[in-house]
Write an enzyme that holds these catalytic residues in place. Structure first.
Site, PDB file in Angstrom:
ATOM      1  N   HIS B 340       0.800  -1.228   0.000  1.00 22.12           N
ATOM      2  CA  HIS B 340       0.000   0.000   0.000  1.00 22.12           C
ATOM      3  C   HIS B 340       0.836   1.284   0.000  1.00 22.12           C
ATOM      4  CE1 HIS B 340      -0.587  -1.404   4.408  1.00 22.12           C
ATOM      5  NE2 HIS B 340       0.395  -0.540   4.405  1.00 22.12           N
ATOM      6  N   GLY B 390      -7.536  -3.385  10.313  1.00 25.37           N
ATOM      7  CA  GLY B 390      -8.199  -2.523  11.297  1.00 25.37           C
ATOM      8  C   GLY B 390      -7.214  -2.177  12.392  1.00 25.37           C
ATOM      9  N   HIS B 415      -6.670   1.232   2.684  1.00 28.33           N
ATOM     10  CA  HIS B 415      -5.642   0.307   3.177  1.00 28.33           C
ATOM     11  C   HIS B 415      -5.808  -0.024   4.649  1.00 28.33           C
ATOM     12  CE1 HIS B 415      -3.606   3.555   5.216  1.00 28.33           C
ATOM     13  NE2 HIS B 415      -2.514   2.878   5.420  1.00 28.33           N
ATOM     14  N   ALA B 417      -7.875   1.485   8.661  1.00 29.65           N
ATOM     15  CA  ALA B 417      -8.884   2.343   9.279  1.00 29.65           C
ATOM     16  C   ALA B 417      -8.500   3.811   9.086  1.00 29.65           C
ATOM     17  CB  ALA B 417      -8.984   2.012  10.759  1.00 29.65           C
TER      18      ALA B 417
END
Lengths: 141, 492
Positions: B340, B390, B415, B417
């Site tokens: 990411h 998360g 990607h 939270a």
């Protein structure tokens, strides 16, 4: 206050002050090192010299912090302090010569906190105001 | 290089997509995935110049919209928050000839990403041996500042890691050849030139292959709580109650040093090529310039380094799980691995024509739809898996890419939270030990050397991941497949 932390959602902002540019850089380094570990657990048993250059003072500040991170990683040191020996301007480029103090990293002895990935150009500032030198940037953690 | 925020005019396109019309020096509009609450909070940040006056995320989206060669829109996914140069969650695609490449569009943790392993175990199996598993993983997977990996490389081998990525690790006995098919780019990007990576970067790397790192990085044992899309879940080999293991980490000091080295190179290039940048961190070079090419081929080395790193950690994880449960290592298969923090050449449709673009994703995941050749054959009918992390106390998600995502946001996904609170504030609000105790009460075991690190990563310091995922699902650009919850979390 020689250094403070500034709120930033993802990362850590640092601002350091000194009566000389050298001192401001030293305080900035201390702010960064204190993010990484409890510097009071580190004894100054060895030193390593560092050198860096940049096109202007703010970028030199970032270079110096990143140079400390490189030395830390390569030599596997726990670093407690930076001493700036000299900042000079040679043909329009700024050069820093300094020394870092610490000892070999020992996870049983040193209280580690958070790894700093890099000092960044984000939020990067340098100013001289009323005899005080102030440097500031965001650390990527 | 003024950092003065613009006055921001924003309009609602759908309940989940907002647009900042092209204005002034912007070459394209800005587009942000979010609900009313996301946008209000972003605008409030602009007004207050919250965060010690650092550039607000929405202004970062506008600044990227001004970079030469940008295509269609400067985009931010629903986990948007202030980054450095690019907002976290930022996606910027550039024309190969006219466009630029930027350090800030990738970040310092090159190809930081998430990999998920799926096991043959169920929640009940792990509940019975949770403490033992947590201890084994904490012992076997090096984590935290100063940790070193169990691979020692010689200088020739370092270059091999940078060119061959995960393939190198497999060759050294870490994992199985079939793993490679389930890694983005098969675990190895082309155009990686180790000659453009400094000795310093290589020296920092050689003891760190196979280490998790610190900060928000983690290794998490999770159980599948809910399946939303049975067809995709079937294709991915996941079912309710199954144990998955997520690994979140990046390229370690190798990537940090490559980013650092090229910050100055690209700073000089920005001046040399007279590129208008609004924030110093946005330093960039024309993609086709020598500086741009050097950085690109160095970043690709960082990307491969991260793939190798996650491959080695997977092996250590498999060994630990095998030790505790006595299952075959092959019963722990790789579901997928996505980065990411990347910049990649990809083909996308622009004005009805397929065009090669340079796509930066900073805190955003590639999210290709069904049918794309880049998606592994076994998943090609349903689309690429997206692994959304998360926090250690809340859910994580597995989503899949959609055709709408291809059209609207260059096939990109959220990607994670996204942070809502600074690390300093989090440390003032929570204590690591209390948090560990509280989570243990909820059945989640946390293992970490750094108690302050745990406080910084408190679940309450993040946005609500359920809401973030609902936004991109509602917008139709990413689709919910499964929701998982943590049982064990090893933090750096």
């Amino acid at each position: 206050m020689p250094y403070t932390y500034l709120d930033h959602e993802a990362d850590v902002g640092i601002r350091a002050t000194g009566s000389t540019l050298e001192e401001a850089f030293e305080q900035g380094a201390k702010a960064m090192l204190n993010v990484m570990w409890d510097i009071s657990t580190i004894e100054e048993r060895q030193n390593v010299s560092i050198e860096c250059t940049a096109g202007d003072i703010p970028e030199l500040f970032v270079e110096a912090l990143n140079e400390i991170l490189s030395k830390q990683g390569i030599e596997e040191l726990a670093i407690a302090r930076l001493r700036v020996d000299k900042i000079t301007n040679v043909d329009g480029r700024y050069e820093l010569k300094g020394t870092v103090f610490g000892e070999l990293l020992n996870l049983d002895k040193h209280t580690v906190k958070t790894e700093v990935k890099a000092a960044t150009y984000a939020g990067l500032r340098y100013e001289e105001k009323e005899g005080q030198h102030i440097v500031q940037c965001i650390l990527d953690v | 290089m003024s950092e003065k925020p613009l006055s921001v005019e924003i309009k609602k396109i759908t309940p989940y997509l907002w647009e900042i019309p092209k204005k002034g020096d912007m070459l394209v509009p800005g587009r942000i995935y979010g609900d009313e609450e996301t946008i209000q909070s972003l605008l409030k940040d602009v007004e207050e110049k919250k965060g010690g006056g650092f550039t607000p995320a929405i202004v970062q989206v506008l600044n990227v919209a001004m970079l030469p060669g940008i295509q269609k829109a400067s985009i931010a996914m629903a986990d948007i928050h202030p980054g450095y140069g690019f907002a976290i969650g930022g996606v910027g695609a550039f024309d190969l000839d006219q466009g630029v490449i930027s350090v800030a569009g990738v970040g310092f943790d090159i190809n930081c990403g998430v990999r998920v392993l799926r096991t043959s175990l169920d929640k009940e199996d792990v509940e019975a041996k949770k403490e033992q598993l947590a201890n084994q993983l904490f012992r076997d997977v090096p984590a935290g500042l100063g940790s070193t990996g169990d691979i020692r490389l010689n200088s020739g081998e370092i270059d091999e890691v940078l060119i061959k990525g995960a393939e190198f690790a497999v060759k050294k006995g870490y994992g199985f050849p079939e793993d490679l098919e389930y890694i983005e780019e098969n675990g190895k990007v082309q155009n990686a030139d180790p000659d453009n990576v400094s000795k310093k970067a290589k020296d920092r790397q050689f003891k760190q292959v196979g280490t998790l790192g610190s900060g928000n990085h983690y290794l998490e044992v999770q159980w599948v709580e809910e399946i939303y899309d049975l067809k995709a879940a079937d294709a991915y080999g996941i079912r309710k109650n199954q144990i998955l293991i997520a690994i979140h980490c990046g390229s370690r000091a190798l990537g940090h040093q490559i980013g650092t080295d090229y910050l100055q190179t690209l700073s000089e290039a920005s001046r040399k090529y007279n590129i208008p940048i609004r924030e110093r961190e946005l330093v960039c070079a024309p993609f086709k310039s020598p500086e741009g090419q050097r950085y690109f081929t160095a970043v690709n080395c960082g990307i491969n380094g991260a793939f190798a790193n996650r491959q080695v950690i997977s092996h250590l994880t498999r060994k630990a799980v095998q030790h505790v449960f006595g299952i075959d290592m092959r019963d722990i298969a790789l579901l997928y691995d996505v980065g990411h923090n990347t910049v990649k050449i990809e083909t996308h449709e622009v004005d009805g024509v397929n065009k090669k673009l340079l796509v930066h994703r900073k805190g955003a995941t590639r999210a290709f739809a069904a049918g794309r050749v880049e998606v592994p054959a076994a998943y090609r009918e349903v689309g690429q898996p997206l692994l959304v992390g998360g926090t250690m106390g809340t859910a994580s998600y597995i989503l899949c890419g959609t055709q709408k995502g291809m059209e609207d946001c260059f096939g990109s996904a959220v990607h994670g939270a996204g942070r809502a609170m600074s690390r300093e504030k989090a440390k003032r609000q929570w204590r690591g030990e209390e948090l560990i105790h509280e989570l243990a009460h909820k059945g989640i075991l946390i293992k970490s050397r750094s108690k302050s690190g745990v406080a910084e990563e408190a679940p309450g310091a993040y946005k609500d991941v359920d809401r973030v995922v609902d936004i991109v699902h509602g917008a139709g650009v990413n689709k919910k497949v499964a929701k998982v919850r943590p049982l064990v979390c090893v933090k750096g």
